[in-house]
Design a protein around this motif. Structure first.
Motif, PDB file in Angstrom:
ATOM      1  N   CYS A 135      10.162  -3.390  -8.616  1.00 43.53           N
ATOM      2  CA  CYS A 135       9.847  -2.404  -7.562  1.00 43.53           C
ATOM      3  C   CYS A 135       8.435  -1.832  -7.694  1.00 43.53           C
ATOM      4  O   CYS A 135       7.718  -1.678  -6.711  1.00 43.53           O
ATOM      5  CB  CYS A 135      10.844  -1.261  -7.586  1.00 43.53           C
ATOM      6  SG  CYS A 135      12.573  -1.780  -7.689  1.00 43.53           S
ATOM      7  N   CYS A 138       4.695  -3.181  -6.384  1.00 40.90           N
ATOM      8  CA  CYS A 138       4.146  -2.803  -5.066  1.00 40.90           C
ATOM      9  C   CYS A 138       4.019  -1.288  -4.918  1.00 40.90           C
ATOM     10  O   CYS A 138       3.027  -0.788  -4.405  1.00 40.90           O
ATOM     11  CB  CYS A 138       5.056  -3.287  -3.948  1.00 40.90           C
ATOM     12  SG  CYS A 138       5.294  -5.055  -3.893  1.00 40.90           S
ATOM     13  N   HIS A 139       5.065  -0.560  -5.322  1.00 41.69           N
ATOM     14  CA  HIS A 139       5.058   0.891  -5.124  1.00 41.69           C
ATOM     15  C   HIS A 139       4.049   1.578  -6.040  1.00 41.69           C
ATOM     16  O   HIS A 139       3.552   2.649  -5.732  1.00 41.69           O
ATOM     17  CB  HIS A 139       6.464   1.463  -5.373  1.00 41.69           C
ATOM     18  CG  HIS A 139       7.425   1.164  -4.267  1.00 41.69           C
ATOM     19  ND1 HIS A 139       7.834   2.101  -3.368  1.00 41.69           N
ATOM     20  CD2 HIS A 139       8.046   0.020  -3.901  1.00 41.69           C
ATOM     21  CE1 HIS A 139       8.671   1.559  -2.491  1.00 41.69           C
ATOM     22  NE2 HIS A 139       8.821   0.291  -2.802  1.00 41.69           N
ATOM     23  N   VAL A 212      11.160  -5.663   4.565  1.00 45.56           N
ATOM     24  CA  VAL A 212       9.941  -5.112   5.177  1.00 45.56           C
ATOM     25  C   VAL A 212       9.111  -6.234   5.819  1.00 45.56           C
ATOM     26  O   VAL A 212       7.984  -6.489   5.427  1.00 45.56           O
ATOM     27  CB  VAL A 212       9.087  -4.352   4.123  1.00 45.56           C
ATOM     28  CG1 VAL A 212       9.799  -3.108   3.642  1.00 45.56           C
ATOM     29  CG2 VAL A 212       8.744  -5.221   2.909  1.00 45.56           C
ATOM     30  N   ARG A 282       9.619   5.987  12.096  1.00 46.79           N
ATOM     31  CA  ARG A 282       9.790   5.209  10.876  1.00 46.79           C
ATOM     32  C   ARG A 282      10.867   4.197  11.211  1.00 46.79           C
ATOM     33  O   ARG A 282      12.043   4.566  11.381  1.00 46.79           O
ATOM     34  CB  ARG A 282      10.239   6.120   9.726  1.00 46.79           C
ATOM     35  CG  ARG A 282      10.406   5.355   8.425  1.00 46.79           C
ATOM     36  CD  ARG A 282       9.370   5.764   7.404  1.00 46.79           C
ATOM     37  NE  ARG A 282       8.918   4.630   6.615  1.00 46.79           N
ATOM     38  CZ  ARG A 282       8.999   4.554   5.302  1.00 46.79           C
ATOM     39  NH1 ARG A 282       9.499   5.532   4.606  1.00 46.79           N
ATOM     40  NH2 ARG A 282       8.529   3.487   4.668  1.00 46.79           N
ATOM     41  N   THR A 298       8.566  11.874   0.341  1.00 50.85           N
ATOM     42  CA  THR A 298       9.863  11.870   1.031  1.00 50.85           C
ATOM     43  C   THR A 298      11.002  12.321   0.126  1.00 50.85           C
ATOM     44  O   THR A 298      12.124  12.491   0.592  1.00 50.85           O
ATOM     45  CB  THR A 298      10.209  10.453   1.548  1.00 50.85           C
ATOM     46  OG1 THR A 298      10.281   9.561   0.426  1.00 50.85           O
ATOM     47  CG2 THR A 298       9.176   9.951   2.541  1.00 50.85           C
ATOM     48  N   TYR A 413      11.414  -4.509  13.353  1.00 46.88           N
ATOM     49  CA  TYR A 413      10.033  -4.947  13.089  1.00 46.88           C
ATOM     50  C   TYR A 413       9.645  -6.046  14.066  1.00 46.88           C
ATOM     51  O   TYR A 413       8.503  -6.121  14.519  1.00 46.88           O
ATOM     52  CB  TYR A 413       9.888  -5.456  11.655  1.00 46.88           C
ATOM     53  CG  TYR A 413       9.817  -4.384  10.587  1.00 46.88           C
ATOM     54  CD1 TYR A 413      10.909  -3.577  10.313  1.00 46.88           C
ATOM     55  CD2 TYR A 413       8.664  -4.185   9.846  1.00 46.88           C
ATOM     56  CE1 TYR A 413      10.859  -2.601   9.324  1.00 46.88           C
ATOM     57  CE2 TYR A 413       8.600  -3.214   8.852  1.00 46.88           C
ATOM     58  CZ  TYR A 413       9.707  -2.433   8.593  1.00 46.88           C
ATOM     59  OH  TYR A 413       9.651  -1.474   7.616  1.00 46.88           O
TER      60      TYR A 413
HETATM   61  C1  HEC Z   1       6.817  -6.790  -2.510  1.00 44.55           C
HETATM   62  C2  HEC Z   1       6.568  -5.370  -2.506  1.00 44.55           C
HETATM   63  C3  HEC Z   1       7.736  -4.427  -2.723  1.00 44.55           C
HETATM   64  C4  HEC Z   1       8.645  -4.449  -3.754  1.00 44.55           C
HETATM   65  C5  HEC Z   1       8.709  -5.413  -4.938  1.00 44.55           C
HETATM   66  C6  HEC Z   1       9.551  -3.357  -3.505  1.00 44.55           C
HETATM   67  N1  HEC Z   1       9.194  -2.680  -2.371  1.00 44.55           N
HETATM   68 FE1  HEC Z   1      10.095  -1.016  -1.594  1.00 44.55          FE
HETATM   69  N2  HEC Z   1       8.762  -0.961  -0.096  1.00 44.55           N
HETATM   70  C7  HEC Z   1       7.780  -1.901   0.121  1.00 44.55           C
HETATM   71  C8  HEC Z   1       7.115  -1.614   1.372  1.00 44.55           C
HETATM   72  C9  HEC Z   1       5.990  -2.431   1.977  1.00 44.55           C
HETATM   73  C10 HEC Z   1       7.735  -0.461   1.903  1.00 44.55           C
HETATM   74  C11 HEC Z   1       7.399   0.226   3.212  1.00 44.55           C
HETATM   75  C12 HEC Z   1       8.105  -0.451   4.329  1.00 44.55           C
HETATM   76  C13 HEC Z   1       7.757   0.084   5.671  1.00 44.55           C
HETATM   77  O1  HEC Z   1       7.632   1.302   5.850  1.00 44.55           O
HETATM   78  O2  HEC Z   1       7.632  -0.762   6.566  1.00 44.55           O
HETATM   79  C14 HEC Z   1       8.757  -0.051   0.937  1.00 44.55           C
HETATM   80  C15 HEC Z   1       9.542   1.093   1.066  1.00 44.55           C
HETATM   81  C16 HEC Z   1      10.614   1.378   0.243  1.00 44.55           C
HETATM   82  C17 HEC Z   1      11.472   2.542   0.365  1.00 44.55           C
HETATM   83  C18 HEC Z   1      11.295   3.722   1.305  1.00 44.55           C
HETATM   84  C19 HEC Z   1      10.767   4.904   0.500  1.00 44.55           C
HETATM   85  C20 HEC Z   1      10.474   6.138   1.305  1.00 44.55           C
HETATM   86  O3  HEC Z   1      11.176   7.136   1.181  1.00 44.55           O
HETATM   87  O4  HEC Z   1       9.484   6.136   2.049  1.00 44.55           O
HETATM   88  C21 HEC Z   1      12.466   2.418  -0.580  1.00 44.55           C
HETATM   89  C22 HEC Z   1      13.621   3.360  -0.855  1.00 44.55           C
HETATM   90  C23 HEC Z   1      12.198   1.188  -1.316  1.00 44.55           C
HETATM   91  N3  HEC Z   1      11.073   0.586  -0.793  1.00 44.55           N
HETATM   92  C24 HEC Z   1      12.964   0.721  -2.367  1.00 44.55           C
HETATM   93  C25 HEC Z   1      12.597  -0.323  -3.195  1.00 44.55           C
HETATM   94  C26 HEC Z   1      13.328  -0.704  -4.388  1.00 44.55           C
HETATM   95  C27 HEC Z   1      14.574   0.006  -4.903  1.00 44.55           C
HETATM   96  C28 HEC Z   1      12.680  -1.759  -4.927  1.00 44.55           C
HETATM   97  C29 HEC Z   1      13.044  -2.576  -6.165  1.00 44.55           C
HETATM   98  C30 HEC Z   1      14.427  -2.972  -6.280  1.00 44.55           C
HETATM   99  C31 HEC Z   1      11.541  -2.050  -4.072  1.00 44.55           C
HETATM  100  N4  HEC Z   1      11.523  -1.158  -3.039  1.00 44.55           N
HETATM  101  C32 HEC Z   1      10.641  -3.072  -4.304  1.00 44.55           C
HETATM  102  C33 HEC Z   1       7.420  -2.949  -0.701  1.00 44.55           C
HETATM  103  C34 HEC Z   1       8.088  -3.307  -1.865  1.00 44.55           C
END
Ligand code: HEC
Ligand code: HEC
Ligand code: HEC
Ligand code: HEC
Ligand code: HEC
Ligand code: HEC
Ligand code: HEC
Length: 450
Positions: A135, A138-139, A212, A282, A298, A413
């Motif tokens: 996770c 990217c985050h 996403v 959103r 958030t 999307y």
């Molecule tokens: C490859 C990149 C990537 C990975 C790896 C990734 N994410 Fe994300 N995540 C994103 C993107 C891009 C967004 C925003 C999406 C949008 O708003 O269109 C996002 C948004 C989120 C959000 C919304 C958060 C908020 O309150 O704004 C959550 C919850 C989330 N991801 C959970 C996870 C979890 C749990 C994992 C691991 C298991 C994970 N993501 C792994 C790219 C990733």
């Protein structure tokens, strides 16, 4: 090193850059400190900036150097971009996951270690290395200095700082100087180029998954298709970016970030490192779509059930913390103005009504699936919130998650960014309908058995 030599930083001094008047000015800080103005932007300008704020500074030939360069270091010359990025949801992406108990639970159900214990699967939380590799890649991670270690370098053995959570260029990285984000997420070091950030592949690194799918949708759209065929003739360097002269179909940056003007020189959209100021909705389902959050953090939102989510399981919105319809109208107008740079009003309105209908229908399908899931929980066929159990960790719950996280998102999307296949057979309405049938059959079958 070679990248830096070719970059605008290697070739330009802030003093010369400041001579540019009007929209082409790239150094937005009102005053550049005198000691930085006269030389091109070299290693020192970034790796020696603000030493007192950097917990990770170390002595090197009499200078206090740091490896991890942060938005605060860029702010000396690019204050406007840094101030705007602070308002971008991306800058808060680390805390948005890590400080939210519901998302932590979701995370554990995805990347935790599963073991068979006496015939039952048990899950333990992932460790820091696994999180950084999943996770948080990217985050963004939390980067912390753990001490100095002896390392061989081209200048001989040196004591260099050691970090946890590094390397990482996630969008919401928490830095040793307390700042948030990594500008290198889109302006990869050491070129720090506009061209890279304006091209969709840069965003595609993170915006691709079935949860996403913006990049996949874009590639399948008319816009993406034209970009792929024609971008060799476009100009990715010019500021401002002129519609029709420098490019003829939008990339992600055109719709979400860029300063664009008409061939007559009038401004169609101002540059925004906040980005959410062009988004009324959103569309990422949490678990339903909703008006954008007011603040990038958030984790402080609360739904009717008291959980840190923007919506409750029945679709109700959090009472506070989301933008109102007046603000939604302003943002819709800003985004539509970008479209109107190339299309007629009728074209844009026609597209927009389909898009907002898709938001509503995908949410309705999530609602039906959630009603079925709530019956499964209330009949005690799975353990849910009423039993203080995780709503994410059983097989049937994963079916329900896919309804909103994969299929609902894909439909929305695809409608927003025009990649029809992702709205229908590729993770779209086909799967939405099939998945719902499967969830309902599961309930019927298990109720009969009971
Ligand atoms: C490859 C990149 C990537 C990975 C790896 C990734 N994410 Fe994300 N995540 C994103 C993107 C891009 C967004 C925003 C999406 C949008 O708003 O269109 C996002 C948004 C989120 C959000 C919304 C958060 C908020 O309150 O704004 C959550 C919850 C989330 N991801 C959970 C996870 C979890 C749990 C994992 C691991 C298991 C994970 N993501 C792994 C790219 C990733
Ligand atoms: C999510 C991607 C992304 C991130 C992260 C990002 N930028 Fe940008 N940046 C862009 C895009 C896209 C452009 C091109 C804008 C345009 O075409 O007008 C840009 C342009 C710029 C420019 C050129 C502005 C001009 O006047 O020509 C500067 C300077 C800049 N960014 C600085 C930063 C700094 C500093 C950070 C970190 C706080 C940052 N960016 C983070 C995407 C990003
Ligand atoms: C415009 C600011 C800027 C300039 C100028 C700059 N750097 Fe960097 N440098 C960065 C950023 C950003 C990173 C990415 C590190 C991170 O994760 O924060 C980085 C990373 C590094 C790293 C660690 C990366 C690795 O692969 O181990 C080294 C070493 C480095 N820079 C050396 C240099 C040298 C030498 C110069 C001069 C030729 C230079 N930098 C000029 C911003 C800059
Ligand atoms: C000491 C001042 C200074 C610092 C610090 C600085 N920059 Fe710059 N930046 C400049 C100058 C000067 C230019 C060239 C402006 C021009 O070409 O008109 C530039 C240009 C840029 C551009 C546009 C490049 C292009 O292809 O047109 C980006 C993007 C950028 N910087 C990002 C960053 C990021 C990210 C950081 C921090 C890691 C940073 N800068 C730190 C002075 C600085
Ligand atoms: C290194 C990974 C990464 C890159 C590269 C990246 N993003 Fe993001 N983006 C994210 C994550 C993660 C989030 C979600 C943050 C959250 O919800 O907390 C996000 C959120 C967003 C949002 C906010 C969505 C909302 O509903 O408010 C927009 C808009 C966005 N990204 C556009 C872009 C664009 C355009 C580019 C390319 C110029 C880009 N991103 C590059 C990871 C990335
Ligand atoms: C033709 C203009 C256009 C292009 C090109 C475009 N988008 Fe979008 N994007 C939109 C519109 C319209 C929306 C929906 C507006 C809203 O959510 O309020 C949107 C929504 C988003 C969101 C918000 C998701 C959320 O959670 O609300 C993200 C993230 C995003 N786009 C990323 C990208 C990326 C990455 C690319 C390039 C691969 C891209 N977009 C290309 C117009 C565009
Ligand atoms: C830089 C110019 C430009 C911008 C900005 C732009 N478009 Fe387009 N768009 C085009 C071109 C060129 C085509 C392909 C020719 C055509 O179909 O008319 C196209 C095609 C389309 C199509 C037809 C898709 C299909 O499958 O046939 C739709 C719908 C559309 N655009 C909507 C939008 C919306 C909505 C926005 C703003 C969010 C937008 N466009 C922004 C240039 C642009």
């Amino acid at each position: 090193m070679a990248d830096w030599e070719k970059s605008r930083h290697g070739l330009t001094t802030p003093r010369d850059a400041k001579q540019i008047k009007g929209l082409g000015l790239k150094v937005s800080a009102p005053e550049i400190p005198a000691e930085l103005a006269a030389n091109s932007v070299g290693c020192a300008e970034c790796h020696l900036a603000n030493p007192e704020q950097h917990a990770d500074s170390f002595e090197h030939n009499g200078y206090r150097v740091h490896t991890v360069v942060t938005p605060t270091d860029c702010a000396g010359c690019h204050s406007q971009e840094v101030d705007q990025y602070r308002l971008n949801l991306m800058s808060a992406a680390y805390g948005n996951l890590m400080n939210n108990a519901v998302y932590r639970d979701l995370m554990k159900s995805i990347n935790g270690d599963q073991k068979l214990v006496k015939g039952r699967l048990e899950t333990t939380d992932a460790d820091d290395l696994t999180r950084a590799d999943s996770c948080l890649s990217c985050h963004g991670t939390k980067v912390e200095m753990t001490g100095l270690g002896n390392r061989e370098t081209e200048f001989g053995a040196m004591m260099l700082p050691q970090f946890t959570g590094w390397p990482n260029n996630g969008v919401g990285r928490e830095n040793p100087d307390g700042s948030k984000g990594s500008c290198a997420a889109c302006h990869t070091r050491h070129q720090f180029s506009m061209e890279l950030a304006r091209k969709p592949d840069t965003c595609g690194q993170c915006h691709s998954g079935p949860d996403v799918p913006a990049y996949k949708v874009y590639k399948a759209s008319k816009h993406g298709n034209q970009y792929a065929s024609l971008n060799g003739d476009w100009n990715f360097q010019t500021v401002p970016w002129v519609v029709g002269r420098d490019f003829n179909t939008p990339t992600c940056a055109v719709c979400h970030v860029s300063l664009i003007t008409s061939t007559e020189g009038s401004v169609i959209a101002r540059r925004s490192h906040q980005m959410t100021d062009r988004l009324p909705w959103r569309i990422f389902g949490l678990i339903y779509s909703h008006p954008q959050p007011k603040e990038p953090d958030t984790s402080r939102l609360k739904n009717a059930a008291g959980l840190p989510l923007p919506t409750d399981f029945n679709g109700g919105l959090a009472a506070t913390g989301l933008i109102d319809t007046g603000e939604q109208d302003r943002r819709r107008a800003t985004m539509q103005n970008v479209c109107l740079g190339c299309h007629s009003r009728n074209w844009v309105d026609g597209h927009w009504s389909r898009f907002e209908r898709a938001i509503a229908t995908a949410d309705a399908m999530t609602h039906t699936a959630t009603e079925v899931m709530q019956q499964i929980w209330s009949h005690k066929l799975a353990k849910g919130p009423a039993q203080q159990a995780s709503p994410f960790d059983e097989a049937v719950e994963k079916t329900w998650i896919e309804q909103w996280l994969f299929f609902g998102n894909s439909v929305r999307y695809s409608a927003a960014m025009m990649g029809a296949d992702y709205g229908v057979f590729d993770n779209g309405r086909w799967y939405q309908s099939k998945n719902l049938l499967e969830l309902k059959s599961w309930l019927d079958l298990h109720q009969r058995r009971k």
